[in-house]
Motif scaffolding. Structure first.
Motif, PDB file in Angstrom:
ATOM      1  N   ALA A   1      -7.576   0.462   2.110  1.00  0.00           N
ATOM      2  CA  ALA A   1      -7.196   1.658   1.358  1.00  0.00           C
ATOM      3  C   ALA A   1      -6.297   2.525   2.220  1.00  0.00           C
ATOM      4  N   ALA A   2      -5.382   3.243   1.585  1.00  0.00           N
ATOM      5  CA  ALA A   2      -4.463   4.148   2.275  1.00  0.00           C
ATOM      6  C   ALA A   2      -4.589   5.533   1.669  1.00  0.00           C
ATOM      7  N   ARG A   3      -4.646   6.546   2.544  1.00  0.00           N
ATOM      8  CA  ARG A   3      -4.741   7.921   2.057  1.00  0.00           C
ATOM      9  C   ARG A   3      -4.030   8.860   3.018  1.00  0.00           C
ATOM     10  N   ALA A   4      -3.579   9.975   2.477  1.00  0.00           N
ATOM     11  CA  ALA A   4      -2.884  10.971   3.284  1.00  0.00           C
ATOM     12  C   ALA A   4      -3.855  11.707   4.194  1.00  0.00           C
ATOM     13  N   LEU A   5      -3.369  12.100   5.359  1.00  0.00           N
ATOM     14  CA  LEU A   5      -4.149  12.917   6.278  1.00  0.00           C
ATOM     15  C   LEU A   5      -3.187  13.818   7.037  1.00  0.00           C
ATOM     16  N   ASP A   6      -3.246  15.134   6.739  1.00  0.00           N
ATOM     17  CA  ASP A   6      -2.355  16.089   7.386  1.00  0.00           C
ATOM     18  C   ASP A   6      -0.909  15.590   7.277  1.00  0.00           C
ATOM     19  N   ASP A   7      -0.231  15.395   8.420  1.00  0.00           N
ATOM     20  CA  ASP A   7       1.158  14.943   8.379  1.00  0.00           C
ATOM     21  C   ASP A   7       1.286  13.447   8.637  1.00  0.00           C
ATOM     22  N   GLY A   8       0.188  12.712   8.467  1.00  0.00           N
ATOM     23  CA  GLY A   8       0.205  11.268   8.620  1.00  0.00           C
ATOM     24  C   GLY A   8      -0.589  10.614   7.507  1.00  0.00           C
ATOM     25  N   TRP A   9      -1.084   9.411   7.770  1.00  0.00           N
ATOM     26  CA  TRP A   9      -1.926   8.739   6.792  1.00  0.00           C
ATOM     27  C   TRP A   9      -2.956   7.867   7.505  1.00  0.00           C
TER      28      TRP A   9
ATOM     29  N   LEU B  94       0.858  -1.182   0.000  1.00  0.00           N
ATOM     30  CA  LEU B  94       0.000   0.000   0.000  1.00  0.00           C
ATOM     31  C   LEU B  94       0.896   1.234   0.000  1.00  0.00           C
ATOM     32  N   ARG B  95       0.514   2.233  -0.773  1.00  0.00           N
ATOM     33  CA  ARG B  95       1.311   3.439  -0.892  1.00  0.00           C
ATOM     34  C   ARG B  95       0.447   4.669  -0.667  1.00  0.00           C
ATOM     35  N   VAL B  96       1.085   5.687  -0.113  1.00  0.00           N
ATOM     36  CA  VAL B  96       0.498   7.018  -0.035  1.00  0.00           C
ATOM     37  C   VAL B  96       1.393   7.907  -0.898  1.00  0.00           C
ATOM     38  N   GLY B  97       0.886   8.291  -2.051  1.00  0.00           N
ATOM     39  CA  GLY B  97       1.738   8.958  -3.017  1.00  0.00           C
ATOM     40  C   GLY B  97       2.825   7.998  -3.459  1.00  0.00           C
ATOM     41  N   GLU B  98       4.080   8.418  -3.338  1.00  0.00           N
ATOM     42  CA  GLU B  98       5.198   7.577  -3.718  1.00  0.00           C
ATOM     43  C   GLU B  98       5.745   6.756  -2.558  1.00  0.00           C
ATOM     44  N   ARG B  99       5.192   6.936  -1.365  1.00  0.00           N
ATOM     45  CA  ARG B  99       5.733   6.274  -0.185  1.00  0.00           C
ATOM     46  C   ARG B  99       5.026   4.956   0.083  1.00  0.00           C
TER      47      ARG B  99
ATOM     48  N   ARG C 200       3.052  -3.399   3.796  1.00  0.00           N
ATOM     49  CA  ARG C 200       3.045  -4.604   2.965  1.00  0.00           C
ATOM     50  C   ARG C 200       1.899  -5.483   3.427  1.00  0.00           C
ATOM     51  N   TYR C 201       1.222  -6.101   2.479  1.00  0.00           N
ATOM     52  CA  TYR C 201       0.110  -6.991   2.782  1.00  0.00           C
ATOM     53  C   TYR C 201       0.554  -8.417   2.488  1.00  0.00           C
ATOM     54  N   VAL C 202       0.851  -9.166   3.544  1.00  0.00           N
ATOM     55  CA  VAL C 202       1.306 -10.550   3.399  1.00  0.00           C
ATOM     56  C   VAL C 202       0.080 -11.412   3.125  1.00  0.00           C
ATOM     57  N   LEU C 203      -0.012 -11.915   1.925  1.00  0.00           N
ATOM     58  CA  LEU C 203      -1.264 -12.508   1.466  1.00  0.00           C
ATOM     59  C   LEU C 203      -1.408 -13.985   1.850  1.00  0.00           C
ATOM     60  N   ASP C 204      -0.320 -14.744   1.746  1.00  0.00           N
ATOM     61  CA  ASP C 204      -0.393 -16.189   1.974  1.00  0.00           C
ATOM     62  C   ASP C 204       0.842 -16.616   2.765  1.00  0.00           C
ATOM     63  N   PRO C 205       0.875 -16.315   4.058  1.00  0.00           N
ATOM     64  CA  PRO C 205       2.087 -16.577   4.842  1.00  0.00           C
ATOM     65  C   PRO C 205       2.400 -18.059   4.974  1.00  0.00           C
ATOM     66  N   ALA C 206       3.681 -18.370   4.844  1.00  0.00           N
ATOM     67  CA  ALA C 206       4.149 -19.750   4.987  1.00  0.00           C
ATOM     68  C   ALA C 206       4.415 -20.018   6.458  1.00  0.00           C
TER      69      ALA C 206
ATOM     70  N   GLU D  84      -4.649  -1.899  -6.568  1.00  0.00           N
ATOM     71  CA  GLU D  84      -4.024  -0.653  -6.963  1.00  0.00           C
ATOM     72  C   GLU D  84      -3.051  -0.218  -5.864  1.00  0.00           C
ATOM     73  N   PRO D  85      -2.160   0.731  -6.144  1.00  0.00           N
ATOM     74  CA  PRO D  85      -1.171   1.124  -5.129  1.00  0.00           C
ATOM     75  C   PRO D  85      -1.767   1.594  -3.809  1.00  0.00           C
ATOM     76  N   ASP D  86      -2.947   2.209  -3.847  1.00  0.00           N
ATOM     77  CA  ASP D  86      -3.547   2.728  -2.615  1.00  0.00           C
ATOM     78  C   ASP D  86      -4.829   2.023  -2.228  1.00  0.00           C
TER      79      ASP D  86
END
Length: 310
Positions: A155-163, A36-41, A45-51, A129-131
């Protein structure tokens, strides 16, 4: 990938000794796991199928989750509770199947190793998608039988100085079976151990501060139904961070820990089992603000009021 070490643990019901994996530099994920990204950051990470061994309750989970400054604010496979996996959605008792991992709490017996562990499996993507990530999952018993189907969106989105991490999901019972969700507390454990739901295992070098708009400290916050709860911690490297959690469904309660380990759970069955009737669904939505630094109560109150704004 480094192989985990193992520790035999006595099963107090059957006398057998199942193998329980312990962390040893373990990375249970895959290089292909979505981010997941907020802008370019990259913020998670979403670990989908952990071993992972079945005793960990394998399931999709977020780790590492980071602040915008890069501070990691989740823990996975910690030595104290190896089955704590970053930020994940899971319940210890789903019609008798343990999807949380670790020992199962048995009334009048206590925590016991049982061969009752299931797995939450990714089925297919609906959007990637990235976000924003949307997919379908199956909550399965030890034999692969489907206990619940789920539609999940992150979903990930920016909020002020965090996300903000925005998580919503719908759990649906089979057409012919009621599904009961339980916890150690509903199975007889005292002390407010009503965990099971959306759980975030955090990191902290010292016990974090935990508070709501009206309450301060683990004992007062645990079991409350306040609109939001804050966990403000400091990592071993000295980086300060704040996590603000919002979004309880009717009947849910906050399960929090600070002294034993740092964690917050939006708990489905804190003191009463919850039933999803056959063919029906249960939906939830949680918003988690992830920020660098520590917020005081006034700043947290103002932040909570902004969470649902575009």
């Amino acid at each position: 990938m480094t192989e985990p070490t193992t520790t035999p643990v006595t099963n107090h019901l059957s006398g057998t000794r199942p193998t329980v994996s312990a962390p040893s530099g373990v990375d249970p994920g895959s290089p292909d796991d979505p981010r997941l990204r907020v802008g370019e950051r990259e913020v998670a990470r979403y670990v989908l199928d952990p071993a992972l061994d079945a005793t960990h309750g394998p399931r999709p989970f977020l780790h590492p989750v980071r602040t915008l400054a890069g501070t990691t604010v989740t823990d996975a496979l910690p030595a104290d509770h190896v089955w704590h996996l970053g930020a994940s959605l899971t319940v210890q008792d789903v019609n008798g199947t343990n999807l949380w991992g670790g020992r199962t709490y048995v009334r009048d017996t206590g925590y016991t190793w049982r061969e009752d562990h299931g797995r939450i499996r990714h089925v297919d993507w609906e959007r990637r998608e990235p976000d924003r990530l949307e997919h379908r999952l199956h909550w399965c018993d030890r034999d692969g039988g489907i206990l619940l189907t789920e539609g999940r969106r992150l979903a990930a989105r920016a909020l002020d100085d965090g996300w903000v991490l925005d998580l919503d999901y719908t759990l649906t019972a089979p057409d012919d079976t009621d599904v009961t969700l339980g916890s150690p507390a509903t199975n007889g454990r005292p002390g407010g151990a009503g965990y099971g739901g959306f759980f975030w295992r955090a990191v902290a070098a010292t016990p974090p501060r935990v508070f709501t708009a009206l309450a301060e400290g683990e004992e007062r916050v645990n079991g409350s139904a306040e609109p939001w709860v804050v966990l403000a911690g400091t990592t071993a490297e000295g980086a300060a961070y704040t996590l603000l959690f919002a979004g309880l469904a009717d009947g849910d309660r906050w399960f929090v820990r600070g002294s034993m380990y740092p964690g917050v759970c939006a708990a489905f069955a804190f003191d009463t089992p919850r039933v999803i009737p056959a063919g029906e669904s249960r939906s939830g939505r949680h918003r988690i603000a992830v920020l660098d630094g520590h917020l005081d109560r006034d700043a947290a109150t103002a932040l909570a009021a902004r969470l649902d704004r575009p």
